[in-house]
Design a protein around this motif. Structure first.
Motif, mmCIF file in Angstrom:
data_model
loop_
_atom_site.group_PDB
_atom_site.id
_atom_site.type_symbol
_atom_site.label_atom_id
_atom_site.label_comp_id
_atom_site.label_asym_id
_atom_site.label_seq_id
_atom_site.Cartn_x
_atom_site.Cartn_y
_atom_site.Cartn_z
ATOM 1 N N MET A 1 65.593 -41.101 -31.667
ATOM 2 C CA MET A 1 65.742 -39.906 -30.862
ATOM 3 C C MET A 1 64.905 -40.065 -29.600
ATOM 4 N N THR A 2 65.488 -39.713 -28.476
ATOM 5 C CA THR A 2 64.761 -39.777 -27.211
ATOM 6 C C THR A 2 63.966 -38.491 -27.002
ATOM 7 N N ALA A 3 63.066 -38.527 -26.025
ATOM 8 C CA ALA A 3 62.283 -37.330 -25.714
ATOM 9 C C ALA A 3 63.197 -36.201 -25.231
ATOM 10 N N LEU A 4 64.241 -36.540 -24.477
ATOM 11 C CA LEU A 4 65.159 -35.506 -23.988
ATOM 12 C C LEU A 4 65.951 -34.902 -25.147
ATOM 13 N N VAL A 63 61.146 -25.197 -20.534
ATOM 14 C CA VAL A 63 61.218 -25.984 -19.295
ATOM 15 C C VAL A 63 60.150 -27.068 -19.321
ATOM 16 N N GLY A 64 58.972 -26.716 -19.829
ATOM 17 C CA GLY A 64 57.906 -27.715 -19.935
ATOM 18 C C GLY A 64 58.306 -28.890 -20.818
ATOM 19 N N LEU A 65 58.946 -28.616 -21.953
ATOM 20 C CA LEU A 65 59.400 -29.697 -22.839
ATOM 21 C C LEU A 65 60.417 -30.593 -22.145
ATOM 22 N N VAL A 66 61.351 -29.980 -21.456
ATOM 23 C CA VAL A 66 62.387 -30.755 -20.758
ATOM 24 C C VAL A 66 61.760 -31.602 -19.646
ATOM 25 N N LEU A 67 60.864 -31.010 -18.868
ATOM 26 C CA LEU A 67 60.216 -31.777 -17.802
ATOM 27 C C LEU A 67 59.368 -32.916 -18.366
ATOM 28 N N MET A 68 58.678 -32.666 -19.479
ATOM 29 C CA MET A 68 57.910 -33.744 -20.098
ATOM 30 C C MET A 68 58.832 -34.888 -20.511
ATOM 31 N N ALA A 69 59.987 -34.540 -21.068
ATOM 32 C CA ALA A 69 60.943 -35.573 -21.470
ATOM 33 C C ALA A 69 61.426 -36.350 -20.258
ATOM 34 N N LEU A 70 61.720 -35.652 -19.183
ATOM 35 C CA LEU A 70 62.196 -36.319 -17.964
ATOM 36 C C LEU A 70 61.112 -37.184 -17.322
ATOM 37 N N LEU A 71 59.859 -36.856 -17.595
ATOM 38 C CA LEU A 71 58.737 -37.644 -17.076
ATOM 39 C C LEU A 71 58.289 -38.709 -18.076
ATOM 40 N N ASN A 72 59.143 -38.980 -19.059
ATOM 41 C CA ASN A 72 58.914 -40.041 -20.049
ATOM 42 C C ASN A 72 57.723 -39.797 -20.972
ATOM 43 N N PRO A 74 55.937 -39.192 -24.521
ATOM 44 C CA PRO A 74 56.259 -39.712 -25.852
ATOM 45 C C PRO A 74 57.062 -38.686 -26.660
ATOM 46 N N VAL A 75 58.032 -39.174 -27.409
ATOM 47 C CA VAL A 75 58.874 -38.304 -28.230
ATOM 48 C C VAL A 75 58.014 -37.467 -29.183
ATOM 49 N N LEU A 76 57.009 -38.081 -29.757
ATOM 50 C CA LEU A 76 56.145 -37.373 -30.699
ATOM 51 C C LEU A 76 55.458 -36.172 -30.036
ATOM 52 N N LEU A 77 55.026 -36.332 -28.802
ATOM 53 C CA LEU A 77 54.382 -35.232 -28.088
ATOM 54 C C LEU A 77 55.355 -34.080 -27.875
ATOM 55 N N VAL A 78 56.590 -34.396 -27.499
ATOM 56 C CA VAL A 78 57.605 -33.354 -27.310
ATOM 57 C C VAL A 78 57.853 -32.626 -28.629
ATOM 58 N N HIS A 79 57.943 -33.367 -29.714
ATOM 59 C CA HIS A 79 58.149 -32.756 -31.031
ATOM 60 C C HIS A 79 56.946 -31.897 -31.450
ATOM 61 N N LEU A 80 55.754 -32.417 -31.250
ATOM 62 C CA LEU A 80 54.566 -31.657 -31.642
ATOM 63 C C LEU A 80 54.473 -30.337 -30.880
ATOM 64 N N LEU A 81 54.703 -30.385 -29.569
ATOM 65 C CA LEU A 81 54.614 -29.158 -28.775
ATOM 66 C C LEU A 81 55.796 -28.228 -29.041
ATOM 67 N N GLY A 82 56.976 -28.796 -29.209
ATOM 68 C CA GLY A 82 58.140 -27.975 -29.537
ATOM 69 C C GLY A 82 57.958 -27.291 -30.879
ATOM 70 N N GLY A 83 57.445 -28.026 -31.854
ATOM 71 C CA GLY A 83 57.207 -27.460 -33.173
ATOM 72 C C GLY A 83 56.102 -26.427 -33.162
ATOM 73 N N LEU A 84 55.044 -26.694 -32.424
ATOM 74 C CA LEU A 84 53.931 -25.754 -32.327
ATOM 75 C C LEU A 84 54.402 -24.435 -31.724
ATOM 76 N N PHE A 85 55.197 -24.512 -30.658
ATOM 77 C CA PHE A 85 55.697 -23.295 -30.025
ATOM 78 C C PHE A 85 56.626 -22.536 -30.972
ATOM 79 N N PHE A 86 57.549 -23.254 -31.594
ATOM 80 C CA PHE A 86 58.518 -22.606 -32.479
ATOM 81 C C PHE A 86 57.827 -21.932 -33.666
ATOM 82 N N VAL A 87 56.900 -22.631 -34.290
ATOM 83 C CA VAL A 87 56.162 -22.047 -35.416
ATOM 84 C C VAL A 87 55.355 -20.840 -34.934
ATOM 85 N N GLY A 88 54.803 -20.937 -33.743
ATOM 86 C CA GLY A 88 54.061 -19.818 -33.179
ATOM 87 C C GLY A 88 54.920 -18.589 -32.980
ATOM 88 N N ARG A 89 56.134 -18.803 -32.486
ATOM 89 C CA ARG A 89 57.011 -17.655 -32.233
ATOM 90 C C ARG A 89 57.537 -17.066 -33.539
#
Length: 129
Positions: A1-4, A63-72, A74-89
């Protein structure tokens, strides 16, 4: 899986969460016969604020997750932050919106703020390095 693709996964899950939050507001409006505003009804206030609070923070996080992916990032960082936000909400929903987890609102707030802080710092780092 890619960061995007990872960012797309979290954006999709958050879109479904927004659908759920919006449906809760609609159901409360029908139940309490409130067409506009909150009708001074505590259940309406909770549903509206849970949805509104989500809408206040989700665009920056996604938007931050998408921009991070576009700026290359790491996939793990995108997942960690995406998961942290989702669990938070979801925690915020369980705490404020549904009242089934007394500390859920606080946990949700901390996770959301932590996501925004780390995402902001990561985006600055990725942009200048």
């Amino acid at each position: 899986m890619t960061a995007l693709e990872a960012a797309g996964l979290w954006a999709g899950l958050n879109a479904l969460l927004l659908f759920l939050l919006s449906a809760r507001v609609g159901a409360a409006r029908m139940k309490h016969k409130v067409n506009l505003g909150d009708g001074d009804n505590p259940e309406m206030v909770k549903a509206i604020r849970t949805q509104g609070n989500y809408i206040e923070y989700a665009p920056a996080a996604i938007v931050g997750l998408v921009l991070m992916a576009l700026l290359n990032a790491p996939v793990l960082l995108v997942h960690l932050l995406g998961g942290l936000f989702f669990v938070g909400r979801v925690s915020h929903l369980l705490g404020l919106g549904m009242g089934v987890w007394p500390t859920g609102r606080a946990v949700g707030t901390v996770f959301t703020m932590l996501t925004l802080l780390i995402t902001g710092v990561a985006l600055i780092y990725l942009a200048i390095v």
